[in-house]
Each structure stands twice: as C-alpha cells, then as structure tokens.
Design a protein around this motif. Structure first.
Motif, PDB file in Angstrom:
ATOM      1  N   MET A 139      58.116   1.368   3.771  1.00  0.00           N
ATOM      2  CA  MET A 139      58.752  -0.151   4.192  1.00  0.00           C
ATOM      3  C   MET A 139      57.545  -0.992   3.875  1.00  0.00           C
ATOM      4  SD  MET A 139      61.665  -1.699   5.211  1.00  0.00           S
ATOM      5  CE  MET A 139      62.581  -1.238   6.151  1.00  0.00           C
ATOM      6  N   LEU A 159      53.527 -10.156  17.491  1.00  0.00           N
ATOM      7  CA  LEU A 159      54.709 -10.430  18.309  1.00  0.00           C
ATOM      8  C   LEU A 159      54.247 -11.150  19.520  1.00  0.00           C
ATOM      9  CD1 LEU A 159      57.284  -7.359  17.867  1.00  0.00           C
ATOM     10  CD2 LEU A 159      57.164  -9.559  16.452  1.00  0.00           C
ATOM     11  N   TRP A 219      57.088  -4.767   4.522  1.00  0.00           N
ATOM     12  CA  TRP A 219      57.985  -5.985   5.343  1.00  0.00           C
ATOM     13  C   TRP A 219      57.113  -7.102   5.763  1.00  0.00           C
ATOM     14  CZ3 TRP A 219      56.129  -1.983   8.046  1.00  0.00           C
ATOM     15  CH2 TRP A 219      56.380  -2.125   9.181  1.00  0.00           C
ATOM     16  N   PRO A 274      64.316  -2.437  15.717  1.00  0.00           N
ATOM     17  CA  PRO A 274      63.917  -1.698  14.309  1.00  0.00           C
ATOM     18  C   PRO A 274      63.306  -0.387  14.729  1.00  0.00           C
ATOM     19  CG  PRO A 274      63.443  -4.141  14.496  1.00  0.00           C
ATOM     20  CD  PRO A 274      63.929  -3.682  15.926  1.00  0.00           C
ATOM     21  N   ARG A 275      62.832  -0.141  15.614  1.00  0.00           N
ATOM     22  CA  ARG A 275      62.178   1.102  15.852  1.00  0.00           C
ATOM     23  C   ARG A 275      63.049   2.539  15.520  1.00  0.00           C
ATOM     24  NH1 ARG A 275      61.322  -1.301  20.468  1.00  0.00           N
ATOM     25  NH2 ARG A 275      59.302  -2.102  20.871  1.00  0.00           N
ATOM     26  N   TRP A 295      63.069 -13.438  15.584  1.00  0.00           N
ATOM     27  CA  TRP A 295      62.307 -12.947  14.608  1.00  0.00           C
ATOM     28  C   TRP A 295      62.787 -12.555  13.405  1.00  0.00           C
ATOM     29  CZ3 TRP A 295      56.896 -13.361  15.165  1.00  0.00           C
ATOM     30  CH2 TRP A 295      56.295 -13.406  16.452  1.00  0.00           C
ATOM     31  N   ILE A 296      62.507 -12.894  12.087  1.00  0.00           N
ATOM     32  CA  ILE A 296      63.109 -12.513  10.796  1.00  0.00           C
ATOM     33  C   ILE A 296      62.143 -11.706  10.044  1.00  0.00           C
ATOM     34  CG2 ILE A 296      62.461 -14.683   9.761  1.00  0.00           C
ATOM     35  CD1 ILE A 296      65.083 -14.277   8.500  1.00  0.00           C
ATOM     36  N   ALA A 297      62.498 -10.426   9.618  1.00  0.00           N
ATOM     37  CA  ALA A 297      61.962  -9.507   8.543  1.00  0.00           C
ATOM     38  C   ALA A 297      62.602  -9.645   7.149  1.00  0.00           C
ATOM     39  CB  ALA A 297      61.866  -8.261   9.357  1.00  0.00           C
ATOM     40  N   ASN A 327      58.946   4.767   6.811  1.00  0.00           N
ATOM     41  CA  ASN A 327      60.165   4.482   7.614  1.00  0.00           C
ATOM     42  C   ASN A 327      61.139   5.598   7.367  1.00  0.00           C
ATOM     43  OD1 ASN A 327      60.754   1.112   8.656  1.00  0.00           O
ATOM     44  ND2 ASN A 327      59.236   2.418   9.228  1.00  0.00           N
ATOM     45  N   GLN A 353      61.671   4.220  12.693  1.00  0.00           N
ATOM     46  CA  GLN A 353      60.232   4.906  12.606  1.00  0.00           C
ATOM     47  C   GLN A 353      60.411   6.315  12.824  1.00  0.00           C
ATOM     48  OE1 GLN A 353      58.345   2.674  15.428  1.00  0.00           O
ATOM     49  NE2 GLN A 353      58.320   0.617  14.364  1.00  0.00           N
ATOM     50  N   LEU A 390      51.689  -5.182  14.426  1.00  0.00           N
ATOM     51  CA  LEU A 390      52.918  -6.109  14.574  1.00  0.00           C
ATOM     52  C   LEU A 390      52.946  -6.406  15.796  1.00  0.00           C
ATOM     53  CD1 LEU A 390      55.334  -7.378  13.687  1.00  0.00           C
ATOM     54  CD2 LEU A 390      56.580  -4.731  13.191  1.00  0.00           C
TER      55      LEU A 390
HETATM   56  C1  LIG Z   1      62.323  -8.772  12.970  1.00  0.00           C
HETATM   57  C2  LIG Z   1      61.645  -7.422  13.036  1.00  0.00           C
HETATM   58  C3  LIG Z   1      61.843  -6.512  12.240  1.00  0.00           C
HETATM   59  C4  LIG Z   1      61.143  -5.135  12.198  1.00  0.00           C
HETATM   60  N1  LIG Z   1      61.032  -4.332  11.275  1.00  0.00           N
HETATM   61  C5  LIG Z   1      60.416  -3.051  11.509  1.00  0.00           C
HETATM   62  C6  LIG Z   1      60.762  -2.149  10.299  1.00  0.00           C
HETATM   63  O1  LIG Z   1      61.412  -2.485   9.292  1.00  0.00           O
HETATM   64  N2  LIG Z   1      60.123  -1.066  10.450  1.00  0.00           N
HETATM   65  C7  LIG Z   1      59.426  -0.868  11.433  1.00  0.00           C
HETATM   66  O2  LIG Z   1      58.694   0.331  11.451  1.00  0.00           O
HETATM   67  N3  LIG Z   1      59.286  -1.665  12.489  1.00  0.00           N
HETATM   68  C8  LIG Z   1      59.795  -2.701  12.394  1.00  0.00           C
HETATM   69  N4  LIG Z   1      59.508  -3.574  13.578  1.00  0.00           N
HETATM   70  C9  LIG Z   1      58.580  -3.246  14.527  1.00  0.00           C
HETATM   71  C10 LIG Z   1      59.076  -2.584  15.821  1.00  0.00           C
HETATM   72  O3  LIG Z   1      60.557  -3.106  16.435  1.00  0.00           O
HETATM   73  C11 LIG Z   1      58.305  -2.816  16.974  1.00  0.00           C
HETATM   74  O4  LIG Z   1      58.078  -4.334  17.065  1.00  0.00           O
HETATM   75  C12 LIG Z   1      56.975  -2.343  16.644  1.00  0.00           C
HETATM   76  O5  LIG Z   1      57.105  -1.039  16.548  1.00  0.00           O
HETATM   77  C13 LIG Z   1      55.973  -2.563  17.681  1.00  0.00           C
HETATM   78  O6  LIG Z   1      56.073  -2.177  19.066  1.00  0.00           O
HETATM   79  P1  LIG Z   1      55.769  -0.916  19.621  1.00  0.00           P
HETATM   80  O7  LIG Z   1      54.375  -0.745  19.728  1.00  0.00           O
HETATM   81  O8  LIG Z   1      56.533  -0.886  21.106  1.00  0.00           O
HETATM   82  O9  LIG Z   1      56.628   0.291  18.722  1.00  0.00           O
HETATM   83  C14 LIG Z   1      60.198  -4.880  13.377  1.00  0.00           C
HETATM   84  C15 LIG Z   1      60.051  -5.837  14.374  1.00  0.00           C
HETATM   85  C16 LIG Z   1      60.873  -7.115  14.372  1.00  0.00           C
HETATM   86  C17 LIG Z   1      60.451  -8.107  15.398  1.00  0.00           C
END
Ligand SMILES: Cc1cc2nc3c(=O)[nH]c(=O)nc-3n(C[C@H](O)[C@H](O)[C@H](O)COP(=O)(O)O)c2cc1C
Length: 132
Positions: free
Chosen positions: A106, A84, A108, A64-65, A122-124, A96, A68, A80
């Motif tokens: 976004m 996780l 969520w 989902p990154r 995981w579900i968003a 986003n 970003q 987040l």
């Molecule tokens: C199910 C799920 C949905 C996600 N949806 C989004 C999203 O819509 N927008 C977003 O910016 N990050 C979303 N993320 C977060 C990123 O995938 C990532 O986990 C987050 O940026 C933290 O990791 P990082 O610090 O390595 O970037 C989601 C994560 C999960 C597990």
C-alpha cells in the motif's frame, strides 16, 4: 446565459456533485475517516473495492487497520499515528492485506480535512506501490 468560466468551479452548488464525481471515478482508492480516536471509516470509493476487495458498505464504521497484518511495518504506522496527533500530512508504504488475505504494498498519503483550525476528518489517497 453564457457560462462564467472563471466562477463555475467556485459556485457553491457545484462543489458537492463535483467532489462526488471525482471521488467515485478516481483511479486511486480514496478512504475518509472521522477524527475520532478509533478513526472510523465514513467513506470508501469504488477504487478502494478494486484495490482491497472490501465493499465500501462493509467497511463503514470500521478502521483502516483491517488492512494491516503480520507483515505491516509498525515503524510506518507509528509514524502515521504521530502525524494524526499533530494534524500533519503523511506519505508512506507498508504491506497491507486484501479481503482474501493477499498481501500487497500500500502506497498512501493521509491529509487532514480542516474547517478553520478544526480537523473534521482525514482523507487517504491510496494505490498499490511497486516496492517497499
Ligand atoms: C484516512 C486514513 C487512512 C488510513 N489508511 C490506512 C491504510 O490504507 N493502510 C494502513 O495500514 N493503515 C491505514 N491507516 C492507519 C491506521 O488506521 C492507524 O491510524 C495506524 O495504524 C496508526 O494507529 P495504531 O498505531 O493504533 O495502529 C489510515 C489512517 C487514516 C486516518
């Protein structure tokens, strides 16, 4: 035979088709990732395409990154990331970007899908938020 209204939802054969109908027809975007370190997308619904412009078949296997960018608040994604790790629940808002680069807010929620104690995925649930 009359339908047993109390047990119809509990019937094993019904749960999968029911979930598919709910997910495909939901007004909210739904994104499911696996529980790997990268968090790869395994499912996105039609509303995800409407919200982000990404075709579900193009995002399977990505994270989902992809949503970003420069304006995304790292404080929110850090929070987040911690959720996780601990298997908890998350709710938040961040900037986003759609497939064409348009920024949007976004809003969520992320929840673990558990079988027993194991997190399987995981579900968003996602929608466009009014303001940060
Ligand atoms: C199910 C799920 C949905 C996600 N949806 C989004 C999203 O819509 N927008 C977003 O910016 N990050 C979303 N993320 C977060 C990123 O995938 C990532 O986990 C987050 O940026 C933290 O990791 P990082 O610090 O390595 O970037 C989601 C994560 C999960 C597990």
């Amino acid at each position: 035979m009359a339908i047993d209204h109390e047990n119809v939802l509990a019937s094993a054969g019904l749960s999968l088709p029911l979930l598919k109908i709910l997910a495909e027809n939901s007004f909210d975007s739904i994104l499911i990732t696996d529980n790997s370190k990268e968090g790869k997308i395994v499912y996105a619904n039609k509303a995800f395409k409407k919200l982000t412009g990404h075709d579900p078949s193009d995002v399977i296997g990505l994270t989902p990154r992809i949503l970003q960018g420069a304006g995304t608040d790292a404080k929110v994604t850090d929070r987040l990331r911690d959720v996780l790790k601990t298997g908890g629940k998350f709710e938040g808002k961040a900037i986003n970007y759609k497939k064409d680069g348009t920024p949007f807010i976004m809003y969520w929620r992320v929840l673990p899908i558990k079988i027993g104690r194991n997190i399987e995925a995981w579900i968003a649930i996602q929608r466009e938020g009014a303001s940060i």
